[in-house]
Scaffold this motif. Structure first.
Motif, PDB file in Angstrom:
ATOM      1  N   LEU A  10       6.360   1.078  -7.821  1.00 41.22           N
ATOM      2  CA  LEU A  10       5.931   0.198  -8.912  1.00 41.22           C
ATOM      3  C   LEU A  10       6.997   0.117  -9.997  1.00 41.22           C
ATOM      4  O   LEU A  10       7.251  -0.956 -10.551  1.00 41.22           O
ATOM      5  N   TRP A  14       8.534  -3.538 -10.223  1.00 40.24           N
ATOM      6  CA  TRP A  14       7.520  -4.084 -11.125  1.00 40.24           C
ATOM      7  C   TRP A  14       7.684  -5.583 -11.324  1.00 40.24           C
ATOM      8  O   TRP A  14       6.692  -6.323 -11.400  1.00 40.24           O
ATOM      9  N   PHE A  15       8.949  -6.040 -11.404  1.00 41.83           N
ATOM     10  CA  PHE A  15       9.166  -7.454 -11.668  1.00 41.83           C
ATOM     11  C   PHE A  15       8.702  -8.308 -10.493  1.00 41.83           C
ATOM     12  O   PHE A  15       7.998  -9.313 -10.668  1.00 41.83           O
ATOM     13  N   ILE A  17       6.573  -7.537  -8.154  1.00 39.14           N
ATOM     14  CA  ILE A  17       5.121  -7.437  -8.002  1.00 39.14           C
ATOM     15  C   ILE A  17       4.421  -8.329  -9.026  1.00 39.14           C
ATOM     16  O   ILE A  17       3.486  -9.084  -8.708  1.00 39.14           O
ATOM     17  N   THR A  18       4.886  -8.270 -10.286  1.00 38.26           N
ATOM     18  CA  THR A  18       4.293  -9.111 -11.336  1.00 38.26           C
ATOM     19  C   THR A  18       4.521 -10.582 -11.050  1.00 38.26           C
ATOM     20  O   THR A  18       3.627 -11.421 -11.250  1.00 38.26           O
ATOM     21  N   LEU A  19       5.718 -10.907 -10.575  1.00 35.36           N
ATOM     22  CA  LEU A  19       6.021 -12.296 -10.220  1.00 35.36           C
ATOM     23  C   LEU A  19       5.068 -12.800  -9.154  1.00 35.36           C
ATOM     24  O   LEU A  19       4.528 -13.916  -9.255  1.00 35.36           O
ATOM     25  N   ILE A  21       2.053 -11.719  -8.445  1.00 34.03           N
ATOM     26  CA  ILE A  21       0.700 -11.849  -8.997  1.00 34.03           C
ATOM     27  C   ILE A  21       0.575 -13.114  -9.831  1.00 34.03           C
ATOM     28  O   ILE A  21      -0.416 -13.862  -9.728  1.00 34.03           O
ATOM     29  N   LEU A  22       1.570 -13.390 -10.664  1.00 35.10           N
ATOM     30  CA  LEU A  22       1.525 -14.581 -11.512  1.00 35.10           C
ATOM     31  C   LEU A  22       1.543 -15.861 -10.679  1.00 35.10           C
ATOM     32  O   LEU A  22       0.786 -16.803 -10.946  1.00 35.10           O
ATOM     33  N   GLN A 203      13.146 -10.185 -19.485  1.00 36.11           N
ATOM     34  CA  GLN A 203      12.495 -10.391 -18.191  1.00 36.11           C
ATOM     35  C   GLN A 203      11.009 -10.727 -18.364  1.00 36.11           C
ATOM     36  O   GLN A 203      10.466 -11.554 -17.635  1.00 36.11           O
ATOM     37  N   CYS A 204      10.352 -10.096 -19.339  1.00 35.69           N
ATOM     38  CA  CYS A 204       8.943 -10.430 -19.610  1.00 35.69           C
ATOM     39  C   CYS A 204       8.825 -11.863 -20.096  1.00 35.69           C
ATOM     40  O   CYS A 204       7.879 -12.579 -19.729  1.00 35.69           O
ATOM     41  N   LEU A 207       9.088 -14.075 -17.109  1.00 34.21           N
ATOM     42  CA  LEU A 207       7.835 -14.071 -16.352  1.00 34.21           C
ATOM     43  C   LEU A 207       6.817 -15.014 -16.985  1.00 34.21           C
ATOM     44  O   LEU A 207       6.093 -15.721 -16.272  1.00 34.21           O
TER      45      LEU A 207
END
Length: 317
Positions: A10, A14-15, A17-19, A21-22, A203-204, A207
Motif C-alpha cells: 500500500l 498508494w498512487f 491504487i488510489t488512481l 479507485i477514483l 500528486q494528490c 489525483l
C-alpha cells in the motif's frame, strides 16, 4: 504474505491504487460525483499543482545544464512533430470521428502538471518536464490548427487566444511565483528539505484533477458511447495505448542517442508522450461527440501506463 507485506505494498503503490479507485468510481457513478467536480475551480487546482511541483525544483540551476535543455527540446519535437502523424496513422483503422479524435489527441500539448509530477516520481529531471509543459502549451495555438487542418481537413473551432491567456495563468504564473520565492535563501532551503512532501501534495492534486476529468469523461462517454461498436472500442483503446507507448519509447531512445543520463531520458519519454485532456476535449468537441473518446481514453491509459513504468524506474534507480 502478512500485514507487513500488505502495508508495504500500500505504501509503495498508494498512487496507483488510489488512481484505480477514483477511475472506477468516476465511471460507475459519475452522476453522484458530478456535483463535487462541477464546483471545482479546475484552473486553481492546476495552478496549485504547478506551484507545488515547481517549488521543489531549482529551475534556474537545472536549466543551466545541457541535459535539461536537450531533454526538453527532444520531448517538444516528439510531442509536436512525431505525435500528430502517428495519431493520424493509427486512426486509419477507426471510423472517421474516432480517427479525427486520434489526430486531436496526438496533437494537443503536454499535460499541464502530471508530466512533471510523474517525472519526479520516477527520479527524473522534472525541470525538463516543466519546460516542455510550458513550451508546448504556449505553442498550441500554432501547432493545433496546423496539424488539424493538415490531417483532419479542417481547423479546430477553438479560441486559442483565450486559451493562451488561461495557460499563462494556470501554468506559467505559478512557476514564475515559485521560482521568485526560491530566490529567498530560507524559502529555497525549506523547499529543498520538503521536496518529498511537496511532491506528495502535488500528486494528490493530480489525483483530484484526474477525478474531475474522469467524471466529465464518463458523462460524455455515456451520451455518445452507445453508437460505438465494441470492436471499435477495443481497437481504439489498443491504438491509444500503442501511440502513447511508441512516443515514450521514441523519446527514451532519442534521449539515449543524444547521450543523456537516465533522469533526462525519463523526462523526454514522459513529457514527450503525455497529452492534456483539458485542451483535447475543447478541440475535439467541434468534430462531433465521438471525437472526444480517443482523448479521454488517451488520458486514462497514459496515467495507468506511466504510473507502472515510473514506479519500476524508481525502484531500478
Amino acid at each position: 504474505m502478512g500485514a507487513p507485506y500488505l502495508l508495504g505494498t500500500l505504501r509503495r503503490q498508494w498512487f496507483l491504487i488510489t488512481l484505480a479507485i477514483l477511475l472506477l468510481g468516476a465511471f460507475l457513478a459519475p452522476a453522484r460525483l458530478a456535483p463535487i467536480t462541477e464546483q471545482t475551480p479546475t484552473g486553481w487546482v492546476v495552478a496549485a499543482v504547478m506551484l507545488l511541483t515547481a517549488l521543489g525544483v531549482n529551475l534556474r540551476a537545472a536549466a543551466s545544464h545541457r541535459g535539461t535543455w536537450v531533454a526538453a527540446l527532444l520531448a517538444i519535437a516528439v510531442s509536436t512533430l512525431a505525435a500528430p502523424p502517428l495519431g493520424w496513422l493509427s486512426g486509419r483503422v477507426l471510423p472517421r470521428e474516432l480517427a479525427i479524435g486520434m489526430i486531436v489527441a496526438a496533437s494537443v500539448p503536454c499535460t499541464l502538471a502530471s508530466a512533471a509530477v510523474w517525472t519526479r516520481r520516477g527520479g527524473g529531471n522534472e525541470a525538463a518536464a516543466l519546460l516542455v509543459s510550458i513550451a508546448t502549451n504556449l505553442l498550441c495555438f500554432l501547432v493545433l490548427p496546423f496539424w488539424t487542418t493538415l490531417l483532419a481537413g479542417a481547423a479546430a473551432e477553438a479560441n486559442f487566444a483565450a486559451l493562451a491567456w488561461k495557460l499563462l495563468g494556470w501554468v506559467v504564473a505559478p512557476i514564475v511565483v515559485s521560482q521568485a520565492a526560491r530566490c529567498v535563501p530560507a524559502v529555497s532551503r525549506w523547499c529543498d528539505r520538503r521536496r518529498t512532501t511537496l511532491g506528495m501534495a502535488a500528486q494528490c492534486g493530480v489525483l483530484f484533477m484526474v477525478l474531475v476529468g474522469a467524471v466529465e469523461a464518463s458523462l460524455k462517454t455515456r451520451s455518445v458511447g452507445g453508437s460505438v461498436r465494441p470492436a471499435d472500442w477495443l481497437l481504439m483503446i489498443l491504438m491509444v495505448a500503442a501511440v502513447h507507448i511508441a512516443l515514450a519509447v521514441l523519446g527514451w531512445f532519442a534521449a539515449g542517442w543524444a547521450g543523456l543520463a537516465r533522469g533526462d531520458r525519463l523526462a523526454t519519454a514522459i513529457a514527450g508522450s503525455q497529452k492534456t485532456l483539458a485542451v483535447g476535449v475543447l478541440v475535439a468537441l467541434p468534430y462531433g461527440g465521438l471525437a472526444v473518446l480517443p482523448m479521454i481514453a488517451y488520458h486514462v491509459f497514459q496515467l495507468v501506463i506511466d504510473t507502472v513504468w515510473v514506479d519500476r524506474e524508481r525502484r531500478r534507480a
